[in-house]
Scaffold this motif. Structure first.
Motif, PDB file in Angstrom:
ATOM      1  N   ILE A  24      -3.667  24.528  31.860  1.00 53.83           N
ATOM      2  CA  ILE A  24      -2.475  24.181  30.961  1.00 53.83           C
ATOM      3  C   ILE A  24      -3.043  23.464  29.833  1.00 53.83           C
ATOM      4  CG2 ILE A  24      -0.176  22.702  30.897  1.00 53.83           C
ATOM      5  CD1 ILE A  24      -0.256  23.113  33.886  1.00 53.83           C
ATOM      6  N   VAL A  25      -2.710  23.832  28.454  1.00 58.65           N
ATOM      7  CA  VAL A  25      -2.872  23.155  27.475  1.00 58.65           C
ATOM      8  C   VAL A  25      -1.830  22.452  26.609  1.00 58.65           C
ATOM      9  CG1 VAL A  25      -4.179  23.424  25.082  1.00 58.65           C
ATOM     10  CG2 VAL A  25      -5.188  24.756  27.062  1.00 58.65           C
ATOM     11  N   MET A  26      -1.801  21.263  26.462  1.00 55.00           N
ATOM     12  CA  MET A  26      -0.722  20.545  25.822  1.00 55.00           C
ATOM     13  C   MET A  26      -1.183  20.672  24.258  1.00 55.00           C
ATOM     14  SD  MET A  26      -0.334  17.694  28.849  1.00 55.00           S
ATOM     15  CE  MET A  26      -1.554  18.418  29.889  1.00 55.00           C
ATOM     16  N   ASP A  27      -0.471  21.452  23.618  1.00 59.93           N
ATOM     17  CA  ASP A  27      -0.844  21.699  22.167  1.00 59.93           C
ATOM     18  C   ASP A  27       0.066  21.038  21.330  1.00 59.93           C
ATOM     19  OD1 ASP A  27      -1.336  22.821  19.845  1.00 59.93           O
ATOM     20  OD2 ASP A  27      -0.960  24.891  20.449  1.00 59.93           O
ATOM     21  N   ASN A  28      -0.263  19.913  20.767  1.00 57.74           N
ATOM     22  CA  ASN A  28       0.402  19.214  19.807  1.00 57.74           C
ATOM     23  C   ASN A  28       0.150  19.192  18.321  1.00 57.74           C
ATOM     24  OD1 ASN A  28      -1.488  17.496  19.810  1.00 57.74           O
ATOM     25  ND2 ASN A  28      -0.779  16.045  21.157  1.00 57.74           N
ATOM     26  N   HIS A  29      -0.974  20.186  18.219  1.00 53.72           N
ATOM     27  CA  HIS A  29      -1.374  20.303  16.665  1.00 53.72           C
ATOM     28  C   HIS A  29      -2.021  19.112  16.043  1.00 53.72           C
ATOM     29  CE1 HIS A  29       0.933  23.754  17.626  1.00 53.72           C
ATOM     30  NE2 HIS A  29       1.381  24.020  16.232  1.00 53.72           N
TER      31      HIS A  29
ATOM     32  N   ALA B 189      -6.467  18.848  14.008  1.00 57.39           N
ATOM     33  CA  ALA B 189      -6.754  19.394  15.052  1.00 57.39           C
ATOM     34  C   ALA B 189      -7.034  20.906  15.048  1.00 57.39           C
ATOM     35  CB  ALA B 189      -5.793  18.869  16.149  1.00 57.39           C
ATOM     36  N   PRO B 190      -7.638  21.402  16.083  1.00 61.87           N
ATOM     37  CA  PRO B 190      -7.744  23.068  15.962  1.00 61.87           C
ATOM     38  C   PRO B 190      -6.735  23.590  15.708  1.00 61.87           C
ATOM     39  CG  PRO B 190      -9.131  21.953  17.853  1.00 61.87           C
ATOM     40  CD  PRO B 190      -8.076  20.871  17.246  1.00 61.87           C
ATOM     41  N   THR B 191      -5.617  23.457  16.284  1.00 57.05           N
ATOM     42  CA  THR B 191      -4.189  24.106  15.970  1.00 57.05           C
ATOM     43  C   THR B 191      -3.312  23.604  14.821  1.00 57.05           C
ATOM     44  OG1 THR B 191      -3.211  23.031  17.860  1.00 57.05           O
ATOM     45  CG2 THR B 191      -4.072  25.014  18.560  1.00 57.05           C
ATOM     46  N   SER B 192      -3.953  22.559  14.124  1.00 53.39           N
ATOM     47  CA  SER B 192      -2.923  22.194  13.044  1.00 53.39           C
ATOM     48  C   SER B 192      -2.512  23.132  11.939  1.00 53.39           C
ATOM     49  CB  SER B 192      -3.728  21.045  12.354  1.00 53.39           C
ATOM     50  OG  SER B 192      -3.985  19.855  13.140  1.00 53.39           O
ATOM     51  N   ASP B 193      -1.606  23.290  11.509  1.00 53.56           N
ATOM     52  CA  ASP B 193      -1.082  24.150  10.551  1.00 53.56           C
ATOM     53  C   ASP B 193      -1.825  24.232   9.175  1.00 53.56           C
ATOM     54  OD1 ASP B 193       0.625  25.082  12.312  1.00 53.56           O
ATOM     55  OD2 ASP B 193       2.431  24.244  11.483  1.00 53.56           O
ATOM     56  N   LYS B 194      -2.145  25.337   8.750  1.00 52.67           N
ATOM     57  CA  LYS B 194      -2.782  25.355   7.435  1.00 52.67           C
ATOM     58  C   LYS B 194      -1.988  24.555   6.227  1.00 52.67           C
ATOM     59  CE  LYS B 194      -5.635  28.152   4.213  1.00 52.67           C
ATOM     60  NZ  LYS B 194      -5.726  29.366   3.957  1.00 52.67           N
ATOM     61  N   GLY B 195      -2.490  23.591   5.641  1.00 49.43           N
ATOM     62  CA  GLY B 195      -1.748  22.804   4.731  1.00 49.43           C
ATOM     63  C   GLY B 195      -1.209  21.570   5.123  1.00 49.43           C
ATOM     64  N   MET B 196      -1.322  21.243   6.547  1.00 46.25           N
ATOM     65  CA  MET B 196      -1.032  19.923   7.212  1.00 46.25           C
ATOM     66  C   MET B 196      -1.820  18.745   6.654  1.00 46.25           C
ATOM     67  SD  MET B 196      -0.648  19.356  11.174  1.00 46.25           S
ATOM     68  CE  MET B 196       0.251  17.814  11.551  1.00 46.25           C
ATOM     69  N   LYS B 197      -0.970  17.693   6.387  1.00 48.33           N
ATOM     70  CA  LYS B 197      -1.577  16.556   5.815  1.00 48.33           C
ATOM     71  C   LYS B 197      -1.857  15.579   6.899  1.00 48.33           C
ATOM     72  CE  LYS B 197      -0.235  16.915   1.013  1.00 48.33           C
ATOM     73  NZ  LYS B 197       0.367  16.436  -0.224  1.00 48.33           N
ATOM     74  N   THR B 198      -3.043  15.177   7.222  1.00 54.02           N
ATOM     75  CA  THR B 198      -3.296  14.048   8.060  1.00 54.02           C
ATOM     76  C   THR B 198      -4.170  13.195   7.370  1.00 54.02           C
ATOM     77  OG1 THR B 198      -5.279  15.154   9.230  1.00 54.02           O
ATOM     78  CG2 THR B 198      -3.195  15.844  10.069  1.00 54.02           C
TER      79      THR B 198
ATOM     80  N   SER C 284      -4.786  20.653   5.238  1.00 57.51           N
ATOM     81  CA  SER C 284      -5.618  21.516   5.582  1.00 57.51           C
ATOM     82  C   SER C 284      -5.902  22.835   4.899  1.00 57.51           C
ATOM     83  CB  SER C 284      -5.398  21.612   7.164  1.00 57.51           C
ATOM     84  OG  SER C 284      -6.262  22.464   7.695  1.00 57.51           O
ATOM     85  N   VAL C 285      -7.085  23.081   4.790  1.00 56.92           N
ATOM     86  CA  VAL C 285      -7.506  24.226   4.038  1.00 56.92           C
ATOM     87  C   VAL C 285      -8.073  25.372   5.351  1.00 56.92           C
ATOM     88  CG1 VAL C 285      -7.967  23.558   1.864  1.00 56.92           C
ATOM     89  CG2 VAL C 285      -9.948  23.579   3.587  1.00 56.92           C
ATOM     90  N   GLU C 286      -8.011  24.791   6.310  1.00 58.96           N
ATOM     91  CA  GLU C 286      -8.605  25.650   7.720  1.00 58.96           C
ATOM     92  C   GLU C 286      -7.585  26.456   8.161  1.00 58.96           C
ATOM     93  OE1 GLU C 286     -10.831  23.271  10.058  1.00 58.96           O
ATOM     94  OE2 GLU C 286     -11.508  22.031   8.526  1.00 58.96           O
ATOM     95  N   GLU C 287      -7.807  27.724   8.547  1.00 57.37           N
ATOM     96  CA  GLU C 287      -6.740  28.520   9.590  1.00 57.37           C
ATOM     97  C   GLU C 287      -6.919  27.872  10.784  1.00 57.37           C
ATOM     98  OE1 GLU C 287      -5.174  31.226   8.863  1.00 57.37           O
ATOM     99  OE2 GLU C 287      -5.731  31.608   6.947  1.00 57.37           O
ATOM    100  N   PRO C 288      -5.821  27.867  11.592  1.00 56.71           N
ATOM    101  CA  PRO C 288      -5.814  27.141  13.040  1.00 56.71           C
ATOM    102  C   PRO C 288      -6.108  28.394  13.960  1.00 56.71           C
ATOM    103  CG  PRO C 288      -3.319  27.926  12.002  1.00 56.71           C
ATOM    104  CD  PRO C 288      -4.487  28.085  11.097  1.00 56.71           C
ATOM    105  N   VAL C 289      -6.624  27.782  15.044  1.00 57.47           N
ATOM    106  CA  VAL C 289      -7.053  28.543  16.144  1.00 57.47           C
ATOM    107  C   VAL C 289      -6.017  28.966  16.791  1.00 57.47           C
ATOM    108  CG1 VAL C 289      -7.721  28.086  18.537  1.00 57.47           C
ATOM    109  CG2 VAL C 289      -9.052  27.257  16.626  1.00 57.47           C
ATOM    110  N   ARG C 290      -5.808  30.241  17.152  1.00 61.82           N
ATOM    111  CA  ARG C 290      -4.447  31.040  17.665  1.00 61.82           C
ATOM    112  C   ARG C 290      -4.819  31.317  18.946  1.00 61.82           C
ATOM    113  NH1 ARG C 290      -5.363  33.390  12.287  1.00 61.82           N
ATOM    114  NH2 ARG C 290      -3.706  32.511  10.927  1.00 61.82           N
TER     115      ARG C 290
END
Ligand code: SF4
Length: 282
Positions: free
Chosen positions: A115-120, A130-139, A146-152
Motif C-alpha cells: 500500500i503506497v500512501m501517495d500524497n505527492h 516528491a517523486p509523484t509531485s505534478d510537473k509545475g508544482m511549487k514546493t 517542478s520541471v520534472e515528470e512525475p513517476v507514474r
C-alpha cells in the motif's frame, strides 16, 4: 473473531485531516472483514508520516528503514507463509529511494500487498518535491515550479506485468476497504496506490481536487480488468485519475515456482534442494 477495534493500537499523531487516517481505518476494516486475527498479520512500513502506520496498526509490525519495506516484507512472507503480509509507506519512500524494490518485487511476485500512501509531497520533512509531485508544482525545493515528470506508478506497475494493480482514495474509505480486501486475497504481489492528501503541505492535490477528477472503475460494468492493454489505455487516457481494481491476473508466485519451497516457509524448514531440483532449474 477479531473486530475492527482489535486492529487499532496507538493513537496516531498525524495532522488532523491527513489522508493516512483513512488508510488506517480502511485497512483495519478490511482485515476484520476477512476474518483475520491480529497475530496472523504483519505490517511492514518504511519511513515518512505514512510509515508510522505499523505502530498504529494492532498486529505484528516492523518499522523498517527508508525505502526498504519491500525487501523486509518479502523476507517475512518467505519465512512464514501462513502470515498475511502488508507493506506500507509513502510515495517518497516507495517511488523515490525504494523504487527499484517495487520493480523487483513485481518481478518476483511474492504473495504480499503493498500500500503506497501517495500524497505527492514529502510531508514528514515539511514539504519538499516528491517523486509523484505534478510537473509545475511549487514546493520548498521547487520554488519556480517542478520541471520534472512525475513517476507514474500505475503505468509502471502495469508495464512491468504486476498481477494486481489498484488505486483508492482516502475520501472514500468504504471503497478503499473493499479494494484492500481484494488485494489481500489476491495470490501474489498486489499494489494499491492510495491518493492520501497531505492537508498541511500540499495545497494543490486536496480532497476536493481528487473528488472532482476521480472515476471509479469498480462502478463501470463494461470495464475489463483482465485486459492489461485496456488497463494501460484507461490509465493513460485519464491521467491516472481512476480508483478501483485496474488490473488483475492469475500468476504463479515466487514460492510456488521454486522447486522444494516448504509449504510452511523457510523459518520452520530451510530450503533443501535435491539434485533433481537443480536440473529443473536449468
Ligand atoms: Fe499527513 Fe502531511 Fe501531516 Fe504528514 S505532514 S501527517 S502527510 S498531513
Amino acid at each position: 473473531m477479531a473486530k475492527v477495534a482489535d486492529f487499532k493500537a496507538a493513537r496516531p499523531t498525524w495532522c488532523p485531516g491527513c489522508g493516512d487516517f483513512g488508510v488506517l481505518n480502511a485497512l483495519t476494516r478490511a482485515v476484520a472483514d476477512l476474518g483475520l486475527e491480529p497475530e496472523e498479520v504483519v505490517v511492514v512500513s518504511g519511513i515518512g508520516c505514512s510509515g508510522k502506520i505499523s505502530q498504529y496498526f494492532g498486529s505484528y509490525g516492523f518499522h523498517g528503514i527508508h525505502g526498504r519495506a519491500l525487501p523486509i516484507a518479502q523476507g517475512v512472507k518467505l519465512a512464514n507463509r501462513e502470515l498475511t503480509v502488508i507493506a506500507a509507506g509513502g510515495d517518497g519512500d516507495g517511488y523515490g529511494i525504494g523504487l527499484s524494490h517495487v520493480i523487483h518485487a513485481i518481478r518476483r511476485n511474492v504473495d504480499l500487498t503493498y500500500i503506497v500512501m501517495d500524497n505527492h509531497i514529502y510531508g514528514l520533512t515539511t514539504g519538499q518535491l516528491a517523486p509523484t509531485s505534478d510537473k509545475g508544482m511549487k514546493t520548498k525545493t521547487s520554488p519556480y515550479g517542478s520541471v520534472e515528470e512525475p513517476v507514474r506508478p500505475l503505468e509502471l506497475a502495469l508495464g512491468q506485468g504486476c498481477g494486481f494493480v489498484a488505486q483508492a482514495f482516502s475520501g472514500e474509505i468504504h471503497h478503499m476497504a473493499e479494494v484492500f480486501k481484494k488485494a489481500i486475497q489476491h495470490k501474489g504481489f498486489s499494489l494499491v496506490n492510495v491518493f492520501s492528501p497531505c492537508v498541511t503541505f500540499n495545497k494543490l492535490n486536496t480532497y476536493d481536487y481528487f473528488k472532482e477528477r476521480l472515476v471509479n472503475l469498480d462502478e463501470d460494468p463494461d470495464y475489463d480488468r483482465h485486459d492489461r492493454q485496456a488497463a494501460l489505455r484507461k490509465v493513460m487516457e485519464t491521467g491516472g485519475m481512476v480508483i478501483g481494481v485496474i488490473y488483475e491476473a492469475d500468476k504463479p508466485t515466487y514460492e510456488e515456482q521454486l522447486p522444494g519451497f516448504p509449504e510452511e516457509g523457510l523459518a520452520r524448514r530451510p530450503l533443501e534442494l535435491q539434485p533433481d531440483d537443480y536440473e529443473a532449474l536449468e
